[in-house]
Scaffold this motif. Structure first.
Motif, PDB file in Angstrom:
ATOM      1  N   THR A   1      44.220  44.574  53.959  1.00  0.00           N
ATOM      2  CA  THR A   1      45.490  44.044  53.463  1.00  0.00           C
ATOM      3  C   THR A   1      46.258  45.126  52.709  1.00  0.00           C
ATOM      4  OG1 THR A   1      44.473  43.258  51.409  1.00  0.00           O
ATOM      5  CG2 THR A   1      44.583  41.698  53.260  1.00  0.00           C
ATOM      6  N   PRO A   2      47.586  45.006  52.626  1.00  0.00           N
ATOM      7  CA  PRO A   2      48.351  46.016  51.888  1.00  0.00           C
ATOM      8  C   PRO A   2      47.986  45.999  50.405  1.00  0.00           C
ATOM      9  CG  PRO A   2      49.740  44.136  52.479  1.00  0.00           C
ATOM     10  CD  PRO A   2      48.453  43.966  53.220  1.00  0.00           C
ATOM     11  N   PRO A   3      47.917  47.161  49.776  1.00  0.00           N
ATOM     12  CA  PRO A   3      47.719  47.190  48.325  1.00  0.00           C
ATOM     13  C   PRO A   3      48.853  46.443  47.625  1.00  0.00           C
ATOM     14  CG  PRO A   3      47.367  49.354  49.278  1.00  0.00           C
ATOM     15  CD  PRO A   3      47.957  48.506  50.361  1.00  0.00           C
ATOM     16  N   CYS A   4      48.637  46.093  46.366  1.00  0.00           N
ATOM     17  CA  CYS A   4      49.681  45.368  45.641  1.00  0.00           C
ATOM     18  C   CYS A   4      50.811  46.314  45.250  1.00  0.00           C
ATOM     19  CB  CYS A   4      49.109  44.673  44.408  1.00  0.00           C
ATOM     20  SG  CYS A   4      48.612  45.780  43.072  1.00  0.00           S
ATOM     21  N   TYR A   5      51.987  45.737  45.070  1.00  0.00           N
ATOM     22  CA  TYR A   5      53.168  46.488  44.647  1.00  0.00           C
ATOM     23  C   TYR A   5      53.474  46.154  43.191  1.00  0.00           C
ATOM     24  CZ  TYR A   5      58.014  48.098  44.414  1.00  0.00           C
ATOM     25  OH  TYR A   5      59.173  48.726  44.039  1.00  0.00           O
ATOM     26  N   ASP A   6      53.772  47.177  42.402  1.00  0.00           N
ATOM     27  CA  ASP A   6      54.047  46.998  40.976  1.00  0.00           C
ATOM     28  C   ASP A   6      55.562  47.049  40.747  1.00  0.00           C
ATOM     29  OD1 ASP A   6      54.280  47.065  38.237  1.00  0.00           O
ATOM     30  OD2 ASP A   6      52.747  48.608  37.939  1.00  0.00           O
ATOM     31  N   GLU A   7      56.176  45.868  40.563  1.00  0.00           N
ATOM     32  CA  GLU A   7      57.628  45.801  40.402  1.00  0.00           C
ATOM     33  C   GLU A   7      58.107  46.470  39.117  1.00  0.00           C
ATOM     34  OE1 GLU A   7      59.032  41.824  40.847  1.00  0.00           O
ATOM     35  OE2 GLU A   7      57.980  41.523  42.750  1.00  0.00           O
ATOM     36  N   LEU A   8      57.265  46.476  38.090  1.00  0.00           N
ATOM     37  CA  LEU A   8      57.665  47.087  36.833  1.00  0.00           C
ATOM     38  C   LEU A   8      57.886  48.585  36.995  1.00  0.00           C
ATOM     39  CD1 LEU A   8      58.131  46.642  33.788  1.00  0.00           C
ATOM     40  CD2 LEU A   8      55.696  47.137  33.448  1.00  0.00           C
ATOM     41  N   LYS A   9      57.075  49.192  37.845  1.00  0.00           N
ATOM     42  CA  LYS A   9      57.183  50.633  38.066  1.00  0.00           C
ATOM     43  C   LYS A   9      58.055  50.969  39.274  1.00  0.00           C
ATOM     44  CE  LYS A   9      54.446  51.766  34.665  1.00  0.00           C
ATOM     45  NZ  LYS A   9      54.938  52.531  33.499  1.00  0.00           N
ATOM     46  N   GLY A  10      58.018  50.122  40.303  1.00  0.00           N
ATOM     47  CA  GLY A  10      58.737  50.425  41.530  1.00  0.00           C
ATOM     48  C   GLY A  10      60.144  49.890  41.589  1.00  0.00           C
ATOM     49  N   LYS A  11      60.449  48.872  40.759  1.00  0.00           N
ATOM     50  CA  LYS A  11      61.810  48.353  40.584  1.00  0.00           C
ATOM     51  C   LYS A  11      62.351  47.518  41.747  1.00  0.00           C
ATOM     52  CE  LYS A  11      61.817  50.745  36.753  1.00  0.00           C
ATOM     53  NZ  LYS A  11      61.477  50.081  35.479  1.00  0.00           N
ATOM     54  N   SER A  12      61.600  47.367  42.847  1.00  0.00           N
ATOM     55  CA  SER A  12      62.057  46.490  43.941  1.00  0.00           C
ATOM     56  C   SER A  12      61.639  45.064  43.600  1.00  0.00           C
ATOM     57  CB  SER A  12      61.465  46.933  45.283  1.00  0.00           C
ATOM     58  OG  SER A  12      62.001  48.172  45.684  1.00  0.00           O
ATOM     59  N   ILE A  13      62.491  44.386  42.867  1.00  0.00           N
ATOM     60  CA  ILE A  13      62.148  43.071  42.327  1.00  0.00           C
ATOM     61  C   ILE A  13      61.956  42.071  43.467  1.00  0.00           C
ATOM     62  CG2 ILE A  13      62.860  41.224  40.776  1.00  0.00           C
ATOM     63  CD1 ILE A  13      62.214  43.968  39.472  1.00  0.00           C
ATOM     64  N   GLY A  14      60.850  41.357  43.408  1.00  0.00           N
ATOM     65  CA  GLY A  14      60.527  40.371  44.426  1.00  0.00           C
ATOM     66  C   GLY A  14      59.617  40.894  45.526  1.00  0.00           C
ATOM     67  N   TYR A  15      59.411  42.199  45.560  1.00  0.00           N
ATOM     68  CA  TYR A  15      58.629  42.761  46.669  1.00  0.00           C
ATOM     69  C   TYR A  15      57.142  42.439  46.559  1.00  0.00           C
ATOM     70  CZ  TYR A  15      57.821  45.872  50.610  1.00  0.00           C
ATOM     71  OH  TYR A  15      57.503  46.376  51.846  1.00  0.00           O
ATOM     72  N   SER A  16      56.658  42.217  45.348  1.00  0.00           N
ATOM     73  CA  SER A  16      55.267  41.816  45.188  1.00  0.00           C
ATOM     74  C   SER A  16      54.993  40.506  45.931  1.00  0.00           C
ATOM     75  CB  SER A  16      54.934  41.650  43.699  1.00  0.00           C
ATOM     76  OG  SER A  16      53.610  41.207  43.522  1.00  0.00           O
ATOM     77  N   ALA A  17      55.933  39.555  45.830  1.00  0.00           N
ATOM     78  CA  ALA A  17      55.774  38.274  46.514  1.00  0.00           C
ATOM     79  C   ALA A  17      55.871  38.440  48.032  1.00  0.00           C
ATOM     80  CB  ALA A  17      56.821  37.283  46.031  1.00  0.00           C
ATOM     81  N   VAL A  18      56.677  39.399  48.486  1.00  0.00           N
ATOM     82  CA  VAL A  18      56.760  39.689  49.922  1.00  0.00           C
ATOM     83  C   VAL A  18      55.393  40.112  50.441  1.00  0.00           C
ATOM     84  CG1 VAL A  18      57.742  41.240  51.667  1.00  0.00           C
ATOM     85  CG2 VAL A  18      59.202  40.297  49.863  1.00  0.00           C
ATOM     86  N   LEU A  19      54.741  41.020  49.713  1.00  0.00           N
ATOM     87  CA  LEU A  19      53.432  41.489  50.152  1.00  0.00           C
ATOM     88  C   LEU A  19      52.359  40.418  49.999  1.00  0.00           C
ATOM     89  CD1 LEU A  19      53.346  45.236  49.052  1.00  0.00           C
ATOM     90  CD2 LEU A  19      54.007  44.224  51.236  1.00  0.00           C
ATOM     91  N   ASP A  20      52.554  39.482  49.065  1.00  0.00           N
ATOM     92  CA  ASP A  20      51.658  38.324  49.010  1.00  0.00           C
ATOM     93  C   ASP A  20      51.702  37.565  50.334  1.00  0.00           C
ATOM     94  OD1 ASP A  20      51.037  38.925  46.375  1.00  0.00           O
ATOM     95  OD2 ASP A  20      52.181  37.267  45.513  1.00  0.00           O
ATOM     96  N   LYS A  21      52.900  37.353  50.855  1.00  0.00           N
ATOM     97  CA  LYS A  21      53.047  36.624  52.116  1.00  0.00           C
ATOM     98  C   LYS A  21      52.416  37.392  53.276  1.00  0.00           C
ATOM     99  CE  LYS A  21      57.342  34.163  50.919  1.00  0.00           C
ATOM    100  NZ  LYS A  21      56.812  32.788  51.053  1.00  0.00           N
ATOM    101  N   TYR A  22      52.648  38.695  53.308  1.00  0.00           N
ATOM    102  CA  TYR A  22      52.061  39.511  54.375  1.00  0.00           C
ATOM    103  C   TYR A  22      50.532  39.465  54.295  1.00  0.00           C
ATOM    104  CZ  TYR A  22      56.620  41.586  55.554  1.00  0.00           C
ATOM    105  OH  TYR A  22      57.917  41.790  55.968  1.00  0.00           O
ATOM    106  N   THR A  23      50.031  39.542  53.067  1.00  0.00           N
ATOM    107  CA  THR A  23      48.583  39.489  52.855  1.00  0.00           C
ATOM    108  C   THR A  23      48.016  38.137  53.262  1.00  0.00           C
ATOM    109  OG1 THR A  23      48.638  41.128  51.078  1.00  0.00           O
ATOM    110  CG2 THR A  23      46.783  39.591  51.086  1.00  0.00           C
ATOM    111  N   ASP A  24      48.683  37.054  52.852  1.00  0.00           N
ATOM    112  CA  ASP A  24      48.193  35.716  53.170  1.00  0.00           C
ATOM    113  C   ASP A  24      48.116  35.502  54.680  1.00  0.00           C
ATOM    114  OD1 ASP A  24      48.025  35.193  50.475  1.00  0.00           O
ATOM    115  OD2 ASP A  24      49.875  34.018  50.378  1.00  0.00           O
ATOM    116  N   TRP A  25      49.121  36.003  55.400  1.00  0.00           N
ATOM    117  CA  TRP A  25      49.082  35.857  56.861  1.00  0.00           C
ATOM    118  C   TRP A  25      47.903  36.624  57.450  1.00  0.00           C
ATOM    119  CZ3 TRP A  25      49.440  39.593  60.723  1.00  0.00           C
ATOM    120  CH2 TRP A  25      49.447  39.068  62.028  1.00  0.00           C
TER     121      TRP A  25
END
Length: 314
Positions: A140-164
């Motif tokens: 699965t893709p590693p997690c994304y850190d929005e606090l450091k990466g600034k792409s707000i909401g992208y952590s939840a995107v990768l949650d969906k990709y991971t869940d699938w």
């Protein structure tokens, strides 16, 4: 049993597995988790003599997507579709680990079209690898850190990709290793402590994307546990795991040197399409160097104090 008194076995690697291939993007190219897996298997199962190949390519997707202005407009993201056939034909792996997803949402809000492109790409990848006769294990893709990466909401995107992807374990009987949620759990636990003390000091990835050594060890540990190496569950780092291994730090350094040499050589040999990477040595020359490093590594293992009564595993 391994040379250093392990109670477990890497029972989930078939006896005929010799060549192991890692596919992925810049996180795989970083190589720390690949190096950790190699050094662990080399030290504890020296008789297996695995040939571990890393062809992670920075910026790559399996979806074929690229955001406008990627790399300042210098080049679009490379697409695994362009090179996979060459990689599989030339490396001829017995076992493949594939880690995609981080780049495939293009660091944008969730979109069903982009999600479908990711799913289509993963399904294509799966079929292409399996039809060669190789075993495929998805990561699965590693997690994304929005606090450091600034792409707000992208952590939840990768949650969906991971869940699938995790859902394919039951839906399609795929082998899937989860690194996403273990990394996310670790990150959130540390952030909770940061909040309690009103500090902002912890990050698995300083840029939100590329993990440091701690994040890579979580990835490696999940892979090793999946392969049956249960004893790594309580190891806090590869250094911790190697602390009781004679010459452990030196072996890890030699493994990293070997991996870097062969990664660049294999990428160049398989003709990746992406500017900005170092040109690797010709494969024959790189293999000669790699074999020399392997000899040094196994000499350190075989000649370690107290190992003269042990025989390498077969």
């Amino acid at each position: 049993m391994g040379l250093y008194g392990l109670q477990g076995h890497a029972q989930n690697i078939g006896p005929n597995v010799k060549r192991i291939l890692f596919l992925g993007n810049s996180i795989t190219y970083q190589a720390y988790y690949v190096n950790d897996v190699e050094v662990y298997l080399t030290v504890h199962y020296p008789g297996r003599r695995f040939d571990i190949i890393n062809v992670g390519l920075p910026s790559e997707t399996v979806s074929g997507l690229s955001e406008p202005g990627h790399a300042g407009g210098a080049f679009p993201r490379p697409d695994l579709h362009e090179r996979l056939a060459r990689v599989l034909e030339q490396t001829k792996p017995d076992l493949v680990f594939a880690d995609y997803g981080m780049n495939d949402g293009i660091y944008m809000p969730f979109d069903t079209g982009r999600f479908q492109k990711f799913k289509d790409g993963i399904n294509w990848l799966h079929n292409e690898v399996v039809k060669t006769g190789a075993r495929l294990i998805h990561i699965t893709p590693p997690c994304y850190d929005e606090l450091k990466g600034k792409s707000i909401g992208y952590s939840a995107v990768l949650d969906k990709y991971t869940d699938w992807l995790l859902g394919q374990r039951s839906a399609a009987k795929w082998e899937v290793i989860d690194v996403h949620y273990p990394m996310q759990k670790y990150l959130l636990a540390h952030r909770k402590i940061d909040a309690q003390f009103k500090v902002d000091g912890f990050a698995l990835a300083d840029d939100g994307v590329h993990p440091g050594e701690a994040g890579h060890w979580i990835m490696a540990r999940q892979i090793l546990m999946y392969l049956g190496c249960k004893e790594v569950a309580n190891s806090g780092s590869i250094a911790d795991n190697l602390a009781s291994v004679p010459n452990g730090a030196q072996i890890l350094k030699l493994v990293a040197e070997r991996q870097n040499t062969m990664r660049d050589a294999w990428l160049t040999t398989t003709k990746y399409q992406r500017p900005g990477l170092p040109v690797g040595l010709p494969l024959e020359r790189a293999t000669f160097i790699s074999d020399s490093l392997k000899t040094r590594i196994h000499d350190l293992i075989d000649n370690a104090p107290g190992q003269n009564m042990n025989k390498p595993n077969k």
